[in-house]
Write a protein that holds these residues in place. Structure first.
Motif, PDB file in Angstrom:
ATOM      1  N   TYR A 177      19.745  18.923 -18.016  1.00 45.09           N
ATOM      2  CA  TYR A 177      20.874  18.065 -18.349  1.00 45.09           C
ATOM      3  C   TYR A 177      22.026  18.197 -17.360  1.00 45.09           C
ATOM      4  O   TYR A 177      22.884  17.300 -17.277  1.00 45.09           O
ATOM      5  N   LYS A 226      21.293  15.461 -15.068  1.00 42.34           N
ATOM      6  CA  LYS A 226      21.611  14.179 -15.712  1.00 42.34           C
ATOM      7  C   LYS A 226      23.114  13.906 -15.675  1.00 42.34           C
ATOM      8  O   LYS A 226      23.542  12.782 -15.360  1.00 42.34           O
ATOM      9  N   GLU A 241      26.324   8.144 -20.617  1.00 37.46           N
ATOM     10  CA  GLU A 241      26.575   9.478 -21.154  1.00 37.46           C
ATOM     11  C   GLU A 241      28.079   9.641 -21.367  1.00 37.46           C
ATOM     12  O   GLU A 241      28.888   9.252 -20.521  1.00 37.46           O
ATOM     13  N   THR A 259      23.054  12.272 -29.397  1.00 33.06           N
ATOM     14  CA  THR A 259      23.365  13.301 -28.413  1.00 33.06           C
ATOM     15  C   THR A 259      23.698  12.654 -27.081  1.00 33.06           C
ATOM     16  O   THR A 259      23.145  11.614 -26.730  1.00 33.06           O
ATOM     17  N   GLU A 310      23.309  14.314 -24.107  1.00 34.67           N
ATOM     18  CA  GLU A 310      22.436  14.828 -23.061  1.00 34.67           C
ATOM     19  C   GLU A 310      21.005  14.323 -23.239  1.00 34.67           C
ATOM     20  O   GLU A 310      20.480  13.612 -22.381  1.00 34.67           O
ATOM     21  N   ARG A 311      20.367  14.649 -24.320  1.00 36.08           N
ATOM     22  CA  ARG A 311      18.982  14.205 -24.541  1.00 36.08           C
ATOM     23  C   ARG A 311      18.927  12.701 -24.749  1.00 36.08           C
ATOM     24  O   ARG A 311      17.996  12.022 -24.300  1.00 36.08           O
ATOM     25  N   SER A 312      19.863  12.179 -25.505  1.00 36.21           N
ATOM     26  CA  SER A 312      20.095  10.740 -25.690  1.00 36.21           C
ATOM     27  C   SER A 312      19.188  10.078 -26.718  1.00 36.21           C
ATOM     28  O   SER A 312      19.660   9.362 -27.595  1.00 36.21           O
ATOM     29  N   PRO A 366      13.359  12.839 -29.776  1.00 35.57           N
ATOM     30  CA  PRO A 366      12.349  13.517 -28.957  1.00 35.57           C
ATOM     31  C   PRO A 366      11.030  12.756 -28.851  1.00 35.57           C
ATOM     32  O   PRO A 366      10.444  12.702 -27.759  1.00 35.57           O
ATOM     33  N   ILE A 409      11.573   9.940 -26.360  1.00 33.50           N
ATOM     34  CA  ILE A 409      11.616  10.463 -24.989  1.00 33.50           C
ATOM     35  C   ILE A 409      10.201  10.717 -24.484  1.00 33.50           C
ATOM     36  O   ILE A 409       9.858  10.386 -23.340  1.00 33.50           O
ATOM     37  N   TRP A 443      14.080  15.582 -18.433  1.00 36.00           N
ATOM     38  CA  TRP A 443      13.606  15.563 -19.819  1.00 36.00           C
ATOM     39  C   TRP A 443      12.290  16.331 -20.023  1.00 36.00           C
ATOM     40  O   TRP A 443      11.803  16.389 -21.152  1.00 36.00           O
ATOM     41  N   SER A 462      20.192  23.617 -25.053  1.00 37.10           N
ATOM     42  CA  SER A 462      19.363  22.464 -24.707  1.00 37.10           C
ATOM     43  C   SER A 462      18.432  22.038 -25.837  1.00 37.10           C
ATOM     44  O   SER A 462      17.908  20.923 -25.819  1.00 37.10           O
ATOM     45  N   TYR A 522      19.623  21.940 -28.880  1.00 33.23           N
ATOM     46  CA  TYR A 522      20.634  21.531 -29.866  1.00 33.23           C
ATOM     47  C   TYR A 522      20.707  22.492 -31.050  1.00 33.23           C
ATOM     48  O   TYR A 522      20.967  22.098 -32.188  1.00 33.23           O
TER      49      TYR A 522
END
Length: 621
Positions: free
Chosen positions: A33, A36, A204, A228, A230-232, A235, A238, A282, A359, A361
């Motif tokens: 991240y 990112k 972001e 979030t 960072e991850r956005s 899961p 992603i 990611w 990372s 969370y």
């Protein structure tokens, strides 16, 4: 003809020749991240944001079909990922003239498709017209896709389109969502994945304010954002995007489009320039251990409307940020170990705590509690304010926003709104959202991209947009808002202000140091149309001189070089101006390899040295 695919190795070496020299400086050695966030800073730093209506003509530069049924000589037909048949003739094709609003069948016309649905960001600018994820598609398929996410269709199929793309119930592995998804054909899955991941990087800092998880039942929540920064994305989503990215590598079509959009917007999709960055960001596997807490939370500055907190960072190695709680309620987050919390009430007691997150969370336990009682009053502005309004000839439209609050302000929750007449009524079109930060004693200029001022250029502006807010005519009411609350106003709502706001440059008087929700023309000096002296700079009467002891300048008076003593390696921006506001010198990271600034070419006089918003007065002999 079949799409030309380039290997990851070729693309990785190719990007340096396509992006401007130095465009991705600072990314070397970064992963996860941190990479990112660095890419976000790069691609968000200088954009030109066009009006939604401008996109139709721009598609003749970005989205012509030169790769399948046609070749480089095609100058009219659009490439539509929703209807393109890569190995055969298309069932129908469009030029930009075939744009329509809606359709009850395929092949009747096209319109503009937001790959991230408009409902995600409430149709606000700059997202609303970002060419990287707003593309031309068949109107009927666009309409049927609605705000459904892209995904993998399961056994229940509702629509199959002419190029075999389809809409059906979701079968995304590991996802709790079981509603409808639109599945593109394999040829374009990588294109779409890289567009969505661009969105996650470009915005972001705003993703947590967007529309996500509004449904109590996750099975019916159509938005894959997870809140979030960072991850956005969720899961499972992603994982699907990574799979699509890896199975469908970057094509020549994407490379060409990236370059064409860059020519228009002045930013790039980094995952087309360097596809390996997607897995570098990611592809990480977070651990299952909660991070250690931050310690020594203290108040470093207390005022009437804000307080500044700092703490000793967590000792854990996978920390990506800190969440700040005000009286037990989450109010902010940061990647650093200090932050200013604003919009506080004078003479009020607040308790603050900080939680570390990693990372995966996972949250740490609370830090110690820091308690403050805000002052009854102070010398600072209670919020940022509009300090210049330029309504000139043609597209010469500019606004200047100034921060005299005593602290750095995060602009993510601020937006500009404008009121337009509609018959005998008035309405507010989609707002333009600000972003990034504005330092104390700093100005930010917002400019129409077609402006042509004699003393200020597009490259000097912090924000450049053709959103409705920067098309005012002198009879429009303008607001600066924090979230949904008006902070500052120009003009009077639901009335014509042409006698006051038309063909003038309004400069806020030096003795006005607070924003107001009620416009008073007596707070402004009026100049002729297109007047723009000292736009984007502060005069001596506008600034609050530095009162901390963290940095010292010497000698003073100075002959050739002025030096700064203290933690100069932390200084990111510096400027030197005279007392009228005329700018003589500007540099980013000025003390990276030195601790002084040459002033030998300055005429004798009194000057202001600005270091990250703190202002120091010096005399040049």
């Amino acid at each position: 003809m079949k799409k030309l695919l380039l290997s990851f190795i070729l693309i990785s070496s190719y990007y340096s020749g396509q992006a401007p020299a130095g465009y991705y400086d600072g990314t070397t050695g970064l992963t996860g991240y941190a990479l990112k966030s660095k890419l976000h800073d790069i691609i968000s730093a200088k954009n030109i944001n066009w009006n939604y209506s401008d996109l139709t003509n721009y598609y003749n530069q970005t989205d012509l079909d030169k790769y399948y049924d046609h070749d480089a000589t095609n100058t009219t037909l659009l490439l539509d990922m929703y209807s393109e048949i890569p190995t055969a003739a298309d069932a129908y094709e469009y030029t930009t003239a075939n744009i329509i609003g809606s359709a009850n069948a395929e092949g009747l016309g096209w319109n503009r498709e937001h790959m991230m649905p408009q409902s995600t960001f409430y149709s606000n600018y700059p997202m609303y017209s970002d060419l990287f994820f707003v593309v031309p598609t068949d109107a009927r398929i666009n309409q049927l896709r609605s705000n459904y996410p892209y995904g993998i269709v399961g056994s229940t199929i509702y629509y199959t389109f002419t190029n075999s793309s389809r809409i059906g119930n979701s079968a995304i592995p590991g996802s709790t969502y079981t509603g409808r998804v639109y599945e593109p054909i394999n040829e374009f899955k990588g294109d779409i994945a890289r567009s969505l991941l661009y969105f996650a990087v470009r915005y972001e800092g705003k993703l947590g304010t967007f529309n996500f998880n509004n449904n109590v039942n996750p099975a019916s929540d159509t938005n894959p954002l997870d809140g979030t920064e960072e991850r956005s994305f969720d899961p499972a989503y992603i994982a699907m995007l990574l799979q699509w990215h890896n199975m469908d590598p970057v094509s020549q079509k994407e490379i060409d489009r990236n370059n064409a959009v860059y020519n228009l917007q002045k930013n790039r999709n980094p995952f087309i320039d360097n596809p390996t960055w997607i897995n570098a960001i990611w592809g990480q596997t977070p651990d299952s251990a909660a991070p250690q807490s931050a310690t020594n939370l203290t108040v470093t500055q207390n005022s009437a409307y804000f307080t500044t907190l700092s703490w000793t960072p967590s000792s854990s190695t996978d920390v990506i940020g800190y969440k700040i709680y005000q009286n037990g309620t989450l109010v902010a987050s940061t990647k650093g170990n200090s932050i200013s919390i604003d919009h506080l009430t004078p003479s009020t007691t607040y308790n603050f705590t900080v939680k570390t997150y990693d990372s995966g969370y996972l949250l740490s336990s609370d830090s110690n509690t820091a308690s403050i009682t805000t002052l009854a009053s102070d010398i600072y502005a209670k919020d940022i304010m509009v300090t210049k309004y330029l309504e000139g000839s043609s597209n010469n439209k500019a606004l200047e926003i100034t921060n005299k609050t005593g602290h750095t302000v995060n602009l993510s929750d601020y937006r500009l709104s404008i009121q337009f007449p509609s018959g005998s009524n008035y309405y507010f079109p989609d707002p333009y959202e600000l972003e990034g930060v504005i330092q104390n004693n700093e100005t930010a200029v917002i400019l129409n991209p077609n402006a042509n001022f004699s003393c200020f250029t597009i490259n000097q502006a912090k924000f450049v947009t053709a959103a409705p807010q920067m098309t005012f005519t002198g009879s429009n009411y303008l607001e600066l808002r924090y979230k949904n609350t008006t902070v500052d106003a120009i003009g009077v709502s639901s009335t014509s202000n042409s006698s006051v706001l038309a063909n003038v440059s309004l400069y806020r008087k030096a003795n006005i140091n607070q924003p107001t929700t009620t416009f008073n023309v007596n707070e402004w000096d009026s100049y002729a149309s297109d007047y723009c002296q000292n736009l984007g700079t502060l005069s001596a009467s506008d600034v609050v001189l530095a009162k901390n002891n963290q940095l010292k300048i010497y000698p003073n008076p100075v002959h050739d070089n002025i030096f700064v003593n203290g933690k100069v390696e932390n200084v990111k921006n510096t400027q030197i101006s005279d007392l009228s506001g005329k700018l003589f010198y500007s540099e980013k990271n000025p003390f990276k390899n030195k601790n002084g600034i040459s002033v030998q070419n300055l005429p004798a006089g009194i000057y202001l040295l600005q270091l990250d918003g703190e202002v120091y007065k010096f005399i040049k002999k």
